[in-house]
Design a protein around this motif. Structure first.
Motif, mmCIF file in Angstrom:
data_model
loop_
_atom_site.group_PDB
_atom_site.id
_atom_site.type_symbol
_atom_site.label_atom_id
_atom_site.label_comp_id
_atom_site.label_asym_id
_atom_site.label_seq_id
_atom_site.Cartn_x
_atom_site.Cartn_y
_atom_site.Cartn_z
ATOM 1 N N GLY A 12 33.718 16.407 -68.868
ATOM 2 C CA GLY A 12 33.824 14.879 -69.236
ATOM 3 C C GLY A 12 33.701 14.117 -67.983
ATOM 4 N N PHE A 13 34.447 14.627 -66.815
ATOM 5 C CA PHE A 13 34.845 13.965 -65.841
ATOM 6 C C PHE A 13 33.613 13.698 -64.886
ATOM 7 C CE2 PHE A 13 39.282 15.363 -66.020
ATOM 8 C CZ PHE A 13 39.832 14.162 -66.252
ATOM 9 N N ASP A 14 32.570 14.735 -64.911
ATOM 10 C CA ASP A 14 31.393 14.800 -64.295
ATOM 11 C C ASP A 14 30.637 13.385 -65.000
ATOM 12 O OD1 ASP A 14 29.589 15.915 -62.857
ATOM 13 O OD2 ASP A 14 28.302 17.037 -64.363
ATOM 14 N N THR A 15 30.562 13.430 -66.092
ATOM 15 C CA THR A 15 29.655 12.487 -66.504
ATOM 16 C C THR A 15 30.244 11.044 -66.163
ATOM 17 O OG1 THR A 15 29.180 13.841 -68.595
ATOM 18 C CG2 THR A 15 28.656 11.406 -68.677
ATOM 19 N N GLY A 16 31.645 10.846 -66.343
ATOM 20 C CA GLY A 16 32.373 9.475 -66.031
ATOM 21 C C GLY A 16 31.819 9.326 -64.536
ATOM 22 N N LEU A 17 31.991 10.324 -63.595
ATOM 23 C CA LEU A 17 31.866 10.136 -62.351
ATOM 24 C C LEU A 17 30.661 9.667 -62.084
ATOM 25 C CD1 LEU A 17 33.899 12.817 -60.750
ATOM 26 C CD2 LEU A 17 34.451 10.521 -60.673
ATOM 27 N N HIS A 18 29.551 10.178 -62.521
ATOM 28 C CA HIS A 18 28.061 9.787 -62.509
ATOM 29 C C HIS A 18 27.930 8.329 -63.036
ATOM 30 C CE1 HIS A 18 26.746 13.987 -61.901
ATOM 31 N NE2 HIS A 18 26.026 13.445 -60.987
ATOM 32 N N MET A 20 30.269 6.077 -63.229
ATOM 33 C CA MET A 20 31.064 5.141 -62.062
ATOM 34 C C MET A 20 30.069 5.041 -60.898
ATOM 35 S SD MET A 20 33.378 3.274 -61.822
ATOM 36 C CE MET A 20 35.066 3.757 -62.443
ATOM 37 N N ALA A 21 29.580 6.153 -60.332
ATOM 38 C CA ALA A 21 28.926 5.922 -59.444
ATOM 39 C C ALA A 21 27.628 4.944 -59.361
ATOM 40 C CB ALA A 21 28.234 7.377 -58.574
ATOM 41 N N SER A 22 26.911 5.134 -60.640
ATOM 42 C CA SER A 22 25.786 4.392 -61.041
ATOM 43 C C SER A 22 26.210 2.952 -60.776
ATOM 44 C CB SER A 22 25.145 4.828 -62.219
ATOM 45 O OG SER A 22 24.667 6.138 -62.110
ATOM 46 N N VAL A 23 27.241 2.601 -61.404
ATOM 47 C CA VAL A 23 27.689 1.135 -61.570
ATOM 48 C C VAL A 23 28.001 0.631 -60.337
ATOM 49 C CG1 VAL A 23 29.586 -0.129 -62.207
ATOM 50 C CG2 VAL A 23 28.802 1.264 -63.881
ATOM 51 N N VAL A 24 28.609 1.288 -59.608
ATOM 52 C CA VAL A 24 29.024 0.713 -58.009
ATOM 53 C C VAL A 24 27.684 0.803 -57.303
ATOM 54 C CG1 VAL A 24 30.001 1.455 -55.703
ATOM 55 C CG2 VAL A 24 31.363 1.956 -57.842
ATOM 56 N N MET A 25 26.628 1.695 -57.603
ATOM 57 C CA MET A 25 25.524 1.588 -56.618
ATOM 58 C C MET A 25 24.742 0.340 -57.313
ATOM 59 S SD MET A 25 22.348 4.299 -56.414
ATOM 60 C CE MET A 25 21.716 3.963 -58.016
#
Length: 112
Positions: A12-18, A20-25
């Motif tokens: 589940g961390f994998d999806t959460g990190l993706h 979060m990275a999309s929101v930051v980008m």
């Protein structure tokens, strides 16, 4: 765990990190676009603030500056410089007699 294994994969961390990275980008791109827009609109806001007589010209040059950036530089120069005051100063320098120019230079030397 071996050296070749990837942390957070298939969790589940994998999806959460993706996410979060999309929101930051997207946030970074939005901030860059907003900053570019504010800098690009600087001549128009300066002309409004000074109640510039050539507001229409500055606005058109600013919009054309999206395509040709050197035109935007002309808009900045027009917005920040007072053309009437510059022309009056050049006129005064042109019509100044040499006898009037010398005492001013001597006074500047005396004060230095």
């Amino acid at each position: 765990m071996s050296l070749m294994s990837m942390p957070f994969v298939d969790t589940g961390f994998d999806t959460g990190l993706h996410v979060m990275a999309s929101v930051v980008m997207i946030g970074t791109l939005a901030a860059l676009a907003y900053g570019f827009w504010k800098i690009h609109e600087l001549p128009i806001s300066q002309a409004h603030k000074r109640r510039h007589q050539q507001l229409g010209l500055i606005t058109v040059l600013t919009w054309i500056g999206f395509i040709w950036h050197w035109v935007w530089v002309l808009a900045v120069i027009l917005a920040f410089l007072d053309g009437g005051q510059i022309l009056r100063r050049v006129r005064d320098i042109w019509h100044e007699s040499p006898a009037q120019a010398k005492p001013q230079k001597e006074q500047e030397v005396d004060h230095a």
